[in-house]
Design a protein around this motif. Structure first.
Motif, short mmCIF file in Angstrom:
data_model
loop_
_atom_site.label_atom_id
_atom_site.label_comp_id
_atom_site.label_asym_id
_atom_site.label_seq_id
_atom_site.Cartn_x
_atom_site.Cartn_y
_atom_site.Cartn_z
N VAL A 3 9.48 0.09 -2.62
CA VAL A 3 10.10 1.08 -1.75
C VAL A 3 9.25 1.26 -0.50
CG1 VAL A 3 9.03 3.04 -2.95
CG2 VAL A 3 11.08 3.41 -1.61
N VAL A 4 9.90 1.25 0.65
CA VAL A 4 9.24 1.50 1.94
C VAL A 4 9.29 3.00 2.19
CG1 VAL A 4 9.21 1.05 4.41
CG2 VAL A 4 10.01 -0.72 2.84
N ARG A 5 8.15 3.59 2.49
CA ARG A 5 8.07 5.02 2.83
C ARG A 5 7.51 5.13 4.25
NH1 ARG A 5 9.27 7.23 -1.93
NH2 ARG A 5 8.35 6.41 -3.83
N ALA A 6 8.12 6.02 5.05
CA ALA A 6 7.68 6.11 6.45
C ALA A 6 7.99 7.48 7.04
CB ALA A 6 8.37 5.04 7.29
N VAL A 7 7.20 7.82 8.05
CA VAL A 7 7.44 8.99 8.89
C VAL A 7 7.22 8.55 10.33
CG1 VAL A 7 5.07 9.88 8.68
CG2 VAL A 7 6.92 11.46 9.23
N VAL A 8 8.10 8.98 11.24
CA VAL A 8 7.91 8.71 12.67
C VAL A 8 7.69 10.04 13.38
CG1 VAL A 8 9.21 6.56 12.82
CG2 VAL A 8 10.39 8.71 13.16
N PHE A 54 9.13 6.47 19.96
CA PHE A 54 8.35 7.42 19.17
C PHE A 54 6.87 7.28 19.53
CE2 PHE A 54 8.39 3.47 16.90
CZ PHE A 54 7.11 3.36 16.36
N GLN A 55 6.06 8.28 19.16
CA GLN A 55 4.62 8.26 19.44
C GLN A 55 3.81 7.81 18.24
OE1 GLN A 55 3.39 12.12 20.88
NE2 GLN A 55 4.39 11.82 22.85
N GLY A 56 4.15 8.29 17.06
CA GLY A 56 3.33 8.02 15.88
C GLY A 56 4.13 7.46 14.72
N LEU A 57 3.41 6.77 13.83
CA LEU A 57 4.05 6.14 12.69
C LEU A 57 3.07 6.08 11.52
CD1 LEU A 57 6.40 4.29 11.53
CD2 LEU A 57 5.08 2.37 12.44
N LEU A 58 3.61 6.27 10.34
CA LEU A 58 2.89 5.99 9.10
C LEU A 58 3.90 5.30 8.20
CD1 LEU A 58 0.37 6.25 7.29
CD2 LEU A 58 1.33 8.41 6.46
N ILE A 59 3.56 4.09 7.75
CA ILE A 59 4.50 3.32 6.93
C ILE A 59 3.72 2.51 5.89
CG2 ILE A 59 4.57 1.41 8.59
CD1 ILE A 59 7.58 1.08 7.79
N TYR A 60 4.29 2.43 4.68
CA TYR A 60 3.68 1.64 3.61
C TYR A 60 4.75 1.31 2.57
CZ TYR A 60 3.19 6.45 1.81
OH TYR A 60 3.42 7.75 1.43
N VAL A 61 4.39 0.40 1.65
CA VAL A 61 5.28 -0.04 0.58
C VAL A 61 4.62 0.28 -0.75
CG1 VAL A 61 6.47 -2.01 -0.46
CG2 VAL A 61 6.21 -1.89 2.03
N GLU A 62 5.40 0.86 -1.68
CA GLU A 62 4.90 1.17 -3.01
C GLU A 62 5.71 0.40 -4.05
OE1 GLU A 62 3.32 5.76 -2.51
OE2 GLU A 62 5.30 5.43 -3.36
N ASP A 63 5.05 0.10 -5.18
CA ASP A 63 5.76 -0.53 -6.29
C ASP A 63 6.45 0.56 -7.11
OD1 ASP A 63 3.82 0.61 -8.00
OD2 ASP A 63 2.76 -1.28 -8.29
N LYS A 64 7.12 0.16 -8.20
CA LYS A 64 7.88 1.11 -9.00
C LYS A 64 7.00 2.16 -9.68
CE LYS A 64 8.07 -1.84 -13.06
NZ LYS A 64 8.95 -2.55 -13.99
N ASN A 65 5.69 1.92 -9.73
CA ASN A 65 4.75 2.89 -10.31
C ASN A 65 4.13 3.81 -9.26
OD1 ASN A 65 5.05 1.77 -12.94
ND2 ASN A 65 3.70 0.10 -12.31
N GLY A 66 4.53 3.64 -8.00
CA GLY A 66 3.98 4.48 -6.93
C GLY A 66 2.66 3.98 -6.37
N THR A 67 2.29 2.72 -6.67
CA THR A 67 1.06 2.13 -6.15
C THR A 67 1.36 1.37 -4.88
OG1 THR A 67 0.17 1.89 -8.39
CG2 THR A 67 -0.86 0.56 -6.65
N ARG A 68 0.64 1.69 -3.84
CA ARG A 68 0.78 0.98 -2.57
C ARG A 68 0.29 -0.45 -2.73
NH1 ARG A 68 -0.67 4.68 2.42
NH2 ARG A 68 -0.05 6.10 0.78
N PHE A 69 1.01 -1.42 -2.16
CA PHE A 69 0.60 -2.81 -2.31
C PHE A 69 1.14 -3.64 -1.16
CE2 PHE A 69 4.84 -3.01 -3.85
CZ PHE A 69 5.25 -4.34 -3.94
N GLY A 70 0.76 -4.92 -1.16
CA GLY A 70 1.21 -5.84 -0.12
C GLY A 70 0.34 -5.76 1.13
#
Length: 150
Positions: free
Chosen positions: A127-132, A62-78
């Motif tokens: 929850v891990v959220r990502a797009v490739v 793949f060429q591009g990536l966006l990835i992050y982890v959110e808590d149960k409240n939808g706040t990105r963390f870690g």
């Protein structure tokens, strides 16, 4: 005659939100490039020592990536550990300075790709959220992956 300027982001994701790719220049005119499904790309997450290892697998580089982890409240963390020169941290909202990863160029990134992530505190669920991005007109939203602190 009209000239159109399309702003692409070959050195990083142009957004901090995986859902906003659908309204970015990647989407094309009236969303003609919006894709359905995950294209065979999958994320798995497992606990290893003090880190969680998130592995991205798929049928082709793949060429591009966006990835992050959110808590149960939808706040990105870690925090993601940066140990791949083809990736970089992206400054986005949430807890922690290095809570989001993106690409550094449109050069192909081979799979599988292991990403180390950790949290400074226990959490109930994340929850891990990502797009490739395969190329400018071809990308996939990956299925969210939920996991719990152990």
């Amino acid at each position: 005659m009209f000239a159109y300027y399309v702003k692409a982001y070959p050195q990083h994701a142009g957004t901090c939100d995986v859902t906003k790719v659908d309204s970015s220049p990647h989407a094309g005119n009236n969303g003609e490039n919006i894709v359905k499904g995950d294209g065979g790309y999958k994320i798995t997450t497992k606990k290893e020592s003090d880190n969680y290892v998130t592995t991205l697998n798929g049928p082709e580089p793949f060429q591009g990536l966006l990835i992050y982890v959110e808590d149960k409240n939808g706040t990105r963390f870690g925090e993601f550990t940066l140990d791949n020169k083809m990736l970089q941290h992206k400054s986005c909202e949430g807890i922690g300075e290095h809570n989001t990863l993106t690409h550094t160029s449109k050069d192909p990134k081979n799979l599988p790709l292991d990403l180390k992530w950790k949290s400074d505190s226990n959490f109930d669920e994340a929850v891990v959220r990502a797009v490739v991005v395969i190329n400018f007109k071809h990308w996939f939203h990956l299925d969210d992956v939920k996991f719990k602190s152990s």
